[in-house]
Structures are given as structure tokens and as C-alpha cells.
Motif scaffolding. Structure first.
Motif, PDB file in Angstrom:
ATOM      1  N   LEU A 110       0.878  -1.184  -0.016  1.00 19.37           N
ATOM      2  CA  LEU A 110       0.108   0.032   0.017  1.00 19.37           C
ATOM      3  C   LEU A 110       0.833   1.139  -0.035  1.00 19.37           C
ATOM      4  CD1 LEU A 110      -3.061  -0.831   2.491  1.00 19.37           C
ATOM      5  CD2 LEU A 110      -2.951  -0.646  -0.215  1.00 19.37           C
ATOM      6  N   LEU A 111       1.912   1.252   0.720  1.00 23.74           N
ATOM      7  CA  LEU A 111       2.998   2.198   0.732  1.00 23.74           C
ATOM      8  C   LEU A 111       3.636   2.485  -0.552  1.00 23.74           C
ATOM      9  CD1 LEU A 111       3.732   2.357   4.608  1.00 23.74           C
ATOM     10  CD2 LEU A 111       2.854   4.147   3.348  1.00 23.74           C
ATOM     11  N   LYS A 112       3.639   1.603  -1.180  1.00 25.39           N
ATOM     12  CA  LYS A 112       4.370   1.430  -2.272  1.00 25.39           C
ATOM     13  C   LYS A 112       3.546   2.119  -3.464  1.00 25.39           C
ATOM     14  CE  LYS A 112       6.369  -1.323  -6.378  1.00 25.39           C
ATOM     15  NZ  LYS A 112       6.542  -2.761  -6.812  1.00 25.39           N
ATOM     16  N   CYS A 113       2.283   1.749  -3.406  1.00 29.98           N
ATOM     17  CA  CYS A 113       1.179   2.414  -4.245  1.00 29.98           C
ATOM     18  C   CYS A 113       1.090   4.075  -3.962  1.00 29.98           C
ATOM     19  CB  CYS A 113      -0.221   2.033  -3.977  1.00 29.98           C
ATOM     20  SG  CYS A 113      -0.773   0.600  -4.779  1.00 29.98           S
ATOM     21  N   ALA A 114       1.122   4.377  -2.599  1.00 29.71           N
ATOM     22  CA  ALA A 114       0.943   5.717  -2.238  1.00 29.71           C
ATOM     23  C   ALA A 114       2.250   6.581  -2.633  1.00 29.71           C
ATOM     24  CB  ALA A 114       0.905   5.962  -0.732  1.00 29.71           C
ATOM     25  N   ASN A 115       3.318   5.795  -2.573  1.00 25.35           N
ATOM     26  CA  ASN A 115       4.686   6.515  -2.927  1.00 25.35           C
ATOM     27  C   ASN A 115       4.417   6.838  -4.602  1.00 25.35           C
ATOM     28  OD1 ASN A 115       7.455   7.550  -2.403  1.00 25.35           O
ATOM     29  ND2 ASN A 115       7.945   5.664  -3.837  1.00 25.35           N
ATOM     30  N   PHE A 116       4.195   5.663  -5.299  1.00 23.90           N
ATOM     31  CA  PHE A 116       4.269   5.669  -6.688  1.00 23.90           C
ATOM     32  C   PHE A 116       3.082   6.691  -7.288  1.00 23.90           C
ATOM     33  CE2 PHE A 116       2.226   4.496 -10.768  1.00 23.90           C
ATOM     34  CZ  PHE A 116       3.353   3.939 -11.594  1.00 23.90           C
ATOM     35  N   THR A 136      -5.086  22.743  -3.796  1.00 25.54           N
ATOM     36  CA  THR A 136      -4.705  21.471  -3.001  1.00 25.54           C
ATOM     37  C   THR A 136      -3.727  20.591  -3.784  1.00 25.54           C
ATOM     38  OG1 THR A 136      -6.736  21.811  -1.770  1.00 25.54           O
ATOM     39  CG2 THR A 136      -5.472  19.768  -1.502  1.00 25.54           C
ATOM     40  N   PRO A 137      -2.684  20.001  -3.164  1.00 21.94           N
ATOM     41  CA  PRO A 137      -1.807  18.937  -4.003  1.00 21.94           C
ATOM     42  C   PRO A 137      -2.828  17.773  -4.408  1.00 21.94           C
ATOM     43  CG  PRO A 137      -0.784  19.696  -1.981  1.00 21.94           C
ATOM     44  CD  PRO A 137      -2.164  20.332  -1.923  1.00 21.94           C
ATOM     45  N   TYR A 138      -2.671  17.383  -5.833  1.00 22.16           N
ATOM     46  CA  TYR A 138      -3.580  16.470  -6.387  1.00 22.16           C
ATOM     47  C   TYR A 138      -3.511  15.102  -5.556  1.00 22.16           C
ATOM     48  CZ  TYR A 138      -6.215  14.136  -9.859  1.00 22.16           C
ATOM     49  OH  TYR A 138      -7.371  13.585 -10.284  1.00 22.16           O
ATOM     50  N   ILE A 139      -2.314  14.873  -4.923  1.00 26.17           N
ATOM     51  CA  ILE A 139      -2.254  13.475  -4.282  1.00 26.17           C
ATOM     52  C   ILE A 139      -3.385  13.473  -3.153  1.00 26.17           C
ATOM     53  CG2 ILE A 139      -0.563  14.199  -2.638  1.00 26.17           C
ATOM     54  CD1 ILE A 139      -0.854  10.645  -4.186  1.00 26.17           C
ATOM     55  N   ASN A 140      -3.814  14.526  -2.481  1.00 32.63           N
ATOM     56  CA  ASN A 140      -4.886  14.363  -1.431  1.00 32.63           C
ATOM     57  C   ASN A 140      -6.105  13.736  -1.952  1.00 32.63           C
ATOM     58  OD1 ASN A 140      -2.936  16.282  -0.337  1.00 32.63           O
ATOM     59  ND2 ASN A 140      -4.646  17.449   0.715  1.00 32.63           N
ATOM     60  N   VAL A 164      -8.421  -3.225  -4.406  1.00 36.74           N
ATOM     61  CA  VAL A 164      -9.574  -2.194  -4.390  1.00 36.74           C
ATOM     62  C   VAL A 164      -8.742  -0.666  -3.723  1.00 36.74           C
ATOM     63  CG1 VAL A 164     -11.754  -1.281  -3.882  1.00 36.74           C
ATOM     64  CG2 VAL A 164     -11.505  -3.570  -4.524  1.00 36.74           C
ATOM     65  N   ILE A 165      -8.185  -1.136  -2.916  1.00 31.11           N
ATOM     66  CA  ILE A 165      -7.362  -0.018  -1.909  1.00 31.11           C
ATOM     67  C   ILE A 165      -6.203   0.471  -2.981  1.00 31.11           C
ATOM     68  CG2 ILE A 165      -6.486   0.899   0.153  1.00 31.11           C
ATOM     69  CD1 ILE A 165      -9.590   0.048   0.245  1.00 31.11           C
ATOM     70  N   MET A 166      -5.652  -0.280  -3.475  1.00 31.91           N
ATOM     71  CA  MET A 166      -4.405  -0.219  -4.265  1.00 31.91           C
ATOM     72  C   MET A 166      -5.179   0.622  -5.541  1.00 31.91           C
ATOM     73  SD  MET A 166      -2.487  -3.708  -3.894  1.00 31.91           S
ATOM     74  CE  MET A 166      -0.978  -3.205  -5.197  1.00 31.91           C
ATOM     75  N   ALA A 167      -5.951   0.112  -6.156  1.00 29.85           N
ATOM     76  CA  ALA A 167      -6.479   0.870  -7.546  1.00 29.85           C
ATOM     77  C   ALA A 167      -7.112   2.086  -7.123  1.00 29.85           C
ATOM     78  CB  ALA A 167      -7.558  -0.292  -7.845  1.00 29.85           C
ATOM     79  N   ALA A 168      -7.558   2.297  -5.857  1.00 30.79           N
ATOM     80  CA  ALA A 168      -8.123   3.687  -5.623  1.00 30.79           C
ATOM     81  C   ALA A 168      -7.094   4.680  -5.424  1.00 30.79           C
ATOM     82  CB  ALA A 168      -8.865   3.566  -4.427  1.00 30.79           C
ATOM     83  N   ILE A 169      -5.845   4.183  -4.820  1.00 32.26           N
ATOM     84  CA  ILE A 169      -4.850   5.077  -4.692  1.00 32.26           C
ATOM     85  C   ILE A 169      -4.190   5.525  -6.009  1.00 32.26           C
ATOM     86  CG2 ILE A 169      -2.339   5.224  -3.862  1.00 32.26           C
ATOM     87  CD1 ILE A 169      -3.180   3.458  -1.523  1.00 32.26           C
ATOM     88  N   LEU A 170      -4.082   4.538  -6.901  1.00 34.07           N
ATOM     89  CA  LEU A 170      -3.513   4.662  -8.222  1.00 34.07           C
ATOM     90  C   LEU A 170      -4.587   5.152  -9.362  1.00 34.07           C
ATOM     91  CD1 LEU A 170      -1.850   1.161  -8.281  1.00 34.07           C
ATOM     92  CD2 LEU A 170      -0.719   3.448  -7.937  1.00 34.07           C
ATOM     93  N   HIS A 171      -5.674   5.524  -9.223  1.00 31.12           N
ATOM     94  CA  HIS A 171      -6.964   5.431 -10.217  1.00 31.12           C
ATOM     95  C   HIS A 171      -7.128   6.544 -11.117  1.00 31.12           C
ATOM     96  CE1 HIS A 171      -9.101   8.631  -7.607  1.00 31.12           C
ATOM     97  NE2 HIS A 171      -9.627   9.040  -8.569  1.00 31.12           N
ATOM     98  N   VAL A 216      -5.104  -5.373 -10.154  1.00 29.72           N
ATOM     99  CA  VAL A 216      -4.921  -4.072  -9.899  1.00 29.72           C
ATOM    100  C   VAL A 216      -4.836  -3.175 -11.219  1.00 29.72           C
ATOM    101  CG1 VAL A 216      -3.577  -1.967  -8.911  1.00 29.72           C
ATOM    102  CG2 VAL A 216      -4.037  -4.301  -7.767  1.00 29.72           C
ATOM    103  N   ALA A 217      -4.227  -3.592 -12.166  1.00 28.33           N
ATOM    104  CA  ALA A 217      -4.171  -2.723 -13.335  1.00 28.33           C
ATOM    105  C   ALA A 217      -5.378  -3.080 -14.146  1.00 28.33           C
ATOM    106  CB  ALA A 217      -3.048  -3.511 -14.358  1.00 28.33           C
ATOM    107  N   ASN A 218      -5.976  -3.936 -13.885  1.00 34.44           N
ATOM    108  CA  ASN A 218      -7.417  -4.130 -14.721  1.00 34.44           C
ATOM    109  C   ASN A 218      -8.483  -3.234 -14.009  1.00 34.44           C
ATOM    110  OD1 ASN A 218      -6.580  -5.965 -16.629  1.00 34.44           O
ATOM    111  ND2 ASN A 218      -7.224  -7.853 -15.430  1.00 34.44           N
ATOM    112  N   ILE A 219      -8.319  -3.271 -12.644  1.00 37.15           N
ATOM    113  CA  ILE A 219      -9.347  -2.357 -12.122  1.00 37.15           C
ATOM    114  C   ILE A 219      -9.034  -1.001 -12.400  1.00 37.15           C
ATOM    115  CG2 ILE A 219     -10.256  -1.272  -9.895  1.00 37.15           C
ATOM    116  CD1 ILE A 219      -9.212  -3.957  -8.852  1.00 37.15           C
TER     117      ILE A 219
END
Ligand code: NDP
Ligand code: ZN
Length: 178
Positions: free
Chosen positions: A9-15, A31-35, A55-62, A83-86
Motif C-alpha cells: 500500500l505504501l508502494k502505491c502511495a509513493n508511486f 490543494t496538492p493532487y495526491i490528497n 480495490v484500495i490499491m486501485a483507488a490510490i492509483l486510479h 490492480v491494473a485491470n481495475i
């Protein structure tokens, strides 16, 4: 185990933070977009009680593929095809005209996967809450109103997916869509 989930999850957030760095939201405070992707993921866990890591990973990356130079192949390589498919399902084709993109969201909503529907529901809830807080610079009240009406049409096709999030959306629509 749970440590693997935290790490990924932190890899996703950092990415996502690296990919969206320099981008800003449309609110007057810029506001910074990452918010936004972090907030969408938090709506899913905190309000929607969603626990599926994909789902949480896809949300961070959406919004990485739609709004940055990120490719779906890159998401697949870093985070796997699930995740890529979502992410693919929630990514608009920006080569299409604006009206067509918005129309296709309404058309595609009902046939998207449960995982994609969850991300879309939380994304709409986050964006509508943003619009209730402040009007983006340059937006007329008519444009804001049309956005609420369009979002309610997309959400129609996402129903039966998460009662909590849908209830929060309905409360917003009861204020803004006649
Ligand atoms: P919109 O212009 O409709 O903007 C809404 C999207 O912006 C949201 O779905 C959200 O997407 C993102 N967003 C960022 N900050 C906020 C915020 N504070 N509140 C709510 N949403 C926010 O969509 P597009 O960005 O797809 O389209 C942009 C193009 O549309 C521009 O070329 C614009 O000129 C044109 N346009 C102009 C109109 C006009 O009346 N002048 C009317 C319609 C379109 P996300 O979740 O992806 O961040
Ligand atoms: Zn979004």
C-alpha cells in the motif's frame, strides 16, 4: 501477511505521489493532487468498510494513467494485472472529446466490475464533497449544477455495490439534484 499489505500500500502511495507531484486540484486553494487519491482510498476503508487490498490499491492509483504519463503496463508490472485491470476500468480515454468521455462513464458504469464500481463510487463522493466545499475557479453555478446531474447519472449505474457510500451520495444528491 499484513506486513506485505502495508508495504505494498505504501508502494502505491509513493508511486502515486511521485506521479502526481506538481499537480494540483481545481479548488481555490490549489490543494496538492495526491490528497484526492489518498482520500478516495480512505473513503473506501473508513466509510465503505472495504478490505480488498486490490480495490484500495486501485483507488490510490486510479488517476495515474488518466492524468500522468503512467501506462497500464507500468501498473501491471509494479502492482499486478488484477490492480491494473481495475485501474483500466476507471480510466477515461482522454483522446475522446469531453462530452463523449462523460457519456461513456454513464454507459459503462452498470457493466463495470464490483471492484471498479467501488472505486468510482468513492471517486464521485470525494469530488462532490469537494464541489460542496468550494467552487473551482472559473466554474459557473450552472457548470457545478450540471456536474452534480451528470454524477448522479453515473452513480445510477453503480448502485447495489456499497450501501454506506451510496447513502452518502444520495444525501448530497438530495441537496443538489432535483
Ligand atoms: P471537468 O472539467 O468536468 O472537472 C471535473 C473533474 O475535475 C472531476 O471529475 C475531478 O476529476 C477533477 N477535480 C479536480 N479538482 C476538483 C475539485 N476541487 N472539485 C471537483 N472535481 C475536481 O472534467 P475534466 O477535467 O475531465 O475536463 C476538463 C475539460 O473540460 C477542460 O478542457 C474544460 O475546459 C472543459 N469543459 C468546460 C466547460 C465549461 O463550462 N467551461 C464545461 C465542460 C467541460 P478527477 O477525479 O479525475 O480528479
Ligand atoms: Zn479521481
Amino acid at each position: 501477511d499484513s506486513l506485505d499489505v502495508l508495504g505494498i500500500l505504501l508502494k502505491c502511495a509513493n508511486f502515486a505521489a511521485v506521479k502526481h507531484s506538481g499537480q494540483r486540484r481545481k479548488d481555490p486553494e490549489k490543494t496538492p493532487y495526491i490528497n484526492h487519491p489518498i482520500g478516495v482510498a480512505y473513503i473506501l476503508t473508513d466509510e465503505g468498510s472495504v478490505r480488498d487490498p486490490a480495490v484500495i490499491m486501485a483507488a490510490i492509483l486510479h488517476d495515474t494513467v488518466e492524468d500522468t504519463d503512467t501506462t497500464l503496463d507500468e501498473i501491471k508490472k509494479e502492482f499486478g494485472s488484477n490492480v491494473a485491470n481495475i485501474v483500466a476500468e476507471v480510466t477515461d480515454d482522454k483522446s475522446l472529446p469531453y462530452d463523449e468521455r462523460k457519456r461513456l462513464q454513464i454507459v459503462h458504469a452498470p457493466t463495470s466490475s464490483k471492484e471498479a464500481k467501488l472505486v468510482k463510487l468513492a471517486d464521485k463522493l470525494y469530488n462532490l464533497r469537494d464541489l460542496e466545499k468550494a467552487t473551482p475557479e472559473g466554474w459557473s453555478q450552472e457548470r457545478v449544477k450540471q456536474y452534480f446531474i451528470w454524477a448522479s447519472k453515473v452513480v445510477e449505474g453503480l448502485r447495489g455495490t456499497n450501501r454506506q457510500i451510496e447513502n452518502s451520495l444520495d444525501e448530497i444528491f438530495s441537496r443538489h439534484v432535483l
